[in-house]
Design an enzyme around this catalytic site. Structure first.
Site, PDB file in Angstrom:
ATOM      1  N   LYS A 277       0.883  -1.305   0.073  1.00 24.52           N
ATOM      2  CA  LYS A 277       0.108   0.136   0.152  1.00 24.52           C
ATOM      3  C   LYS A 277       0.723   1.136  -0.045  1.00 24.52           C
ATOM      4  O   LYS A 277       1.662   1.466   0.907  1.00 24.52           O
ATOM      5  CB  LYS A 277      -0.773   0.052   1.313  1.00 24.52           C
ATOM      6  CG  LYS A 277      -1.887   1.288   1.432  1.00 24.52           C
ATOM      7  CD  LYS A 277      -2.549   1.251   2.715  1.00 24.52           C
ATOM      8  CE  LYS A 277      -2.943   2.491   2.914  1.00 24.52           C
ATOM      9  NZ  LYS A 277      -3.869   2.753   4.429  1.00 24.52           N
ATOM     10  N   LYS A 289     -10.325  12.935   8.297  1.00 23.58           N
ATOM     11  CA  LYS A 289      -9.820  12.298   9.576  1.00 23.58           C
ATOM     12  C   LYS A 289      -9.689  13.675  10.573  1.00 23.58           C
ATOM     13  O   LYS A 289      -9.555  14.697  10.076  1.00 23.58           O
ATOM     14  CB  LYS A 289      -8.244  11.877   9.333  1.00 23.58           C
ATOM     15  CG  LYS A 289      -8.287  10.497   8.785  1.00 23.58           C
ATOM     16  CD  LYS A 289      -6.755  10.512   8.644  1.00 23.58           C
ATOM     17  CE  LYS A 289      -6.463   8.970   7.762  1.00 23.58           C
ATOM     18  NZ  LYS A 289      -6.838   7.913   8.641  1.00 23.58           N
ATOM     19  N   GLU A 361      -9.320   3.827   1.941  1.00 22.26           N
ATOM     20  CA  GLU A 361      -8.817   3.890   0.831  1.00 22.26           C
ATOM     21  C   GLU A 361      -7.689   2.806   0.527  1.00 22.26           C
ATOM     22  O   GLU A 361      -7.479   2.684  -0.743  1.00 22.26           O
ATOM     23  CB  GLU A 361      -8.104   5.236   0.286  1.00 22.26           C
ATOM     24  CG  GLU A 361      -6.785   5.509   0.898  1.00 22.26           C
ATOM     25  CD  GLU A 361      -6.496   5.459   2.511  1.00 22.26           C
ATOM     26  OE1 GLU A 361      -5.546   5.157   3.079  1.00 22.26           O
ATOM     27  OE2 GLU A 361      -7.630   5.807   3.265  1.00 22.26           O
ATOM     28  N   ARG A 363      -7.422  -0.237   0.835  1.00 26.45           N
ATOM     29  CA  ARG A 363      -7.932  -1.682   0.610  1.00 26.45           C
ATOM     30  C   ARG A 363      -8.643  -1.309  -1.356  1.00 26.45           C
ATOM     31  O   ARG A 363      -8.538  -2.258  -1.769  1.00 26.45           O
ATOM     32  CB  ARG A 363      -9.087  -2.287   1.226  1.00 26.45           C
ATOM     33  CG  ARG A 363     -10.375  -1.336   1.257  1.00 26.45           C
ATOM     34  CD  ARG A 363     -11.429  -1.571   2.470  1.00 26.45           C
ATOM     35  NE  ARG A 363     -10.754  -1.141   3.755  1.00 26.45           N
ATOM     36  CZ  ARG A 363     -11.240  -1.735   4.879  1.00 26.45           C
ATOM     37  NH1 ARG A 363     -12.510  -2.063   4.941  1.00 26.45           N
ATOM     38  NH2 ARG A 363     -10.762  -0.977   5.975  1.00 26.45           N
TER      39      ARG A 363
END
Length: 514
Positions: A277, A289, A361, A363
């Protein structure tokens, strides 16, 4: 698109510790090493007594001290990582600082921890001479080198000169018998981990997806690896919808990188595929966030850094399997083009995904990477590594990664590599009964649990189940490193900040493949 800040053309490099070895006595080494400014003697508990190694009495005599008296007076216990300064007035030609370092039971784990503690105590020193690890096994020698290099690690500074007293010792000389194979492997694994840390610590205004892709290209070419980079137009043409969706709100467009290692003389072997990732900064997107949760998000590409570092080490270590790295790179920003909750995204290969949370995001970009691997690479095995879920660190804390796998044999091999490296994992269940929480009425699947889900919690499991959908039945494992990818304080060989967790684990696992 316009970049938000200038990017560097090469990764910033933090201070390094060089490790050498020599045979003979410690006293001779000290007198012949004119720039040595610190000597360390290992001690351990034997029965009710704490004793130094075979060189200890010679060094004590050279300094004119009663070592047994010092051990008693300074309450030296010999536990792994205990470092005690011996009060001396150093004779001419000997280092001014004399330390005792506890090695616990002398196992590779305790030797690694002892070396890390000594390395931190030696910050600001130029040359350390020690017998730590003398007479140990290959694994013990490897652990000593890893501990020295990683325990004193200092991240690269952003244009500032590091304080001399905070920089790691420039040179360590190991005196005695240290198997060369262990030293070489330790150096290679430690260097790879340091690279992963350096990349992860780079600020996000310097480290956008294009910057990272160019680091992969430059470093890969230097290592003799084949590198291919997809730019945004190519990503659109070939259907990398997950990467494009995540990167849609950023002024710096996404990239996708493939790196191939093909060892000479190895033919007709299906590749091992590593997917990392690579979110170079994560605001959460529209599902933004909180401020405090965003501070460390320059490190949300730690998985990609680990995979890149491991690939670059394969030629040096002599891995005898073809290995391919896939790095889906994007910045998850908040902008006019951001993807939204409620959107349906078509990922690589055609599966559609209902978006419920733009902060999930990781995944999405991994889905593209996994699907590409399954469709084009005929992988023998796929392993992905990612700072994926807060749920994993809530469940396991910050010292263990969550390990998921579709096969027991693969899970066991990764767990064994984790134990050997000191990077701890805990196997988690892929609970098939939970799969229904990802059912969607408007797409093939949704990427997080939604309202009315039959389970509460289990977010890390749900994420793993989502990723499994893109592996096309290949042997696969997922490492969620959200907890151990960063450390809040120095602990053993992990230093505060980015840890490079997973680099040595993956390399040990690759070494064990036949």
């Amino acid at each position: 698109m316009v970049a938000v800040a200038p990017v560097q053309v090469a990764p910033r490099v933090g201070p390094r510790t060089s490790v050498a070895s020599r045979s003979g006595s410690l006293v001779s080494a000290l007198r012949e090493t004119v720039d040595a400014d610190l000597v360390a003697v290992p001690v351990r508990k034997t029965g009710d007594t704490v004793v130094a190694d075979r060189h200890g009495d010679q060094v004590a005599a050279a300094y004119g001290v009663d070592l047994a008296a010092v051990i008693g007076a300074e309450r030296v216990k010999g536990g792994a990582g205990q470092v005690v300064r011996v009060p001396v007035m150093a004779p001419s030609g000997l280092p001014q600082r004399f330390l005792l370092v506890g090695i616990g039971d002398g196992s590779p784990r305790d030797l690694r921890r002892a070396a890390a503690a000594l390395s931190r105590s030696a910050r600001g020193r130029s040359h350390v001479v020690t017998t730590l690890g003398d007479g140990s096994s290959v694994e013990g020698a490897r652990a000593v080198v890893e501990g020295f290099v990683l325990g004193g690690y200092t991240p690269p500074s952003a244009g500032l000169k590091p304080r001399e007293d905070s920089s790691p010792a420039a040179q360590v000389t190991l005196v005695g018998s240290h198997p060369a194979t262990g030293l070489d492997r330790g150096r290679a694994h430690a260097r790879a981990t340091v690279l992963a840390r350096d990349l992860t610590e780079t600020p996000a205004n310097l480290k956008n997806p294009d910057w990272f892709a160019r680091q992969a290209a430059d470093l890969g070419a230097a290592a003799g690896l084949d590198v291919r980079i997809w730019h945004e137009d190519q990503l659109a043409d070939e259907g990398f919808g997950g990467v494009l969706a995540v990167g849609s709100g950023s002024a710096t467009p996404p990239r996708f990188v493939r790196i191939d290692y093909r060892p000479e003389g190895v033919r007709d072997r299906r590749p091992v595929v590593l997917v990392g990732k690579g979110i170079t900064f994560d605001t959460g997107g529209i599902s933004i966030k909180p401020r405090t949760s965003m501070v460390a998000m320059k490190s949300d590409m730690a998985g990609a850094a680990v995979v890149l570092a491991a690939l670059l080490a394969c030629p040096e270590i002599g891995i005898r399997r073809p290995v391919t790295a896939l790095l889906p790179l994007a910045e998850n920003a908040f902008g006019a083009g951001s993807y939204r909750p409620g959107d349906v995204v078509t990922t690589y290969g055609g599966q559609t995904v209902e978006i419920l949370n733009t902060d999930a995001e990781g995944r999405m970009v991994l889905a593209d990477g996994l699907a590409y691997a399954a469709r084009h690479l005929d992988p023998e095995v796929i392993v992905d590594i990612a700072t994926l879920t807060g749920a994993a660190s809530l469940g396991l804390g910050r010292r263990h990664a969550a390990l998921y796998s579709t096969t027991d044999r693969l899970a066991e091999a990764l767990a064994t590599a984790a134990t050997g490296s000191g990077e701890q994992v805990w196997r988690m269940p892929l609970v098939d009964e939970y799969r229904s929480v990802l059912d969607s009425t408007v797409a093939d699947i949704r990427h997080v649990t939604g309202p009315g889900a039959e389970i509460s919690g289990g977010g890390s499991i749900a994420a793993a189940l989502f990723l499994r959908e893109f592996t096309a039945g290949a042997r696969w494992a997922h490492l969620d490193i959200a907890g151990p990818a960063r450390a809040e304080r120095d602990e053993h060989e992990a230093t505060r900040g980015a840890t490079g967790f997973g680099t040595r684990l993956l390399l040990r696992w690759l070494e064990g493949l036949h």
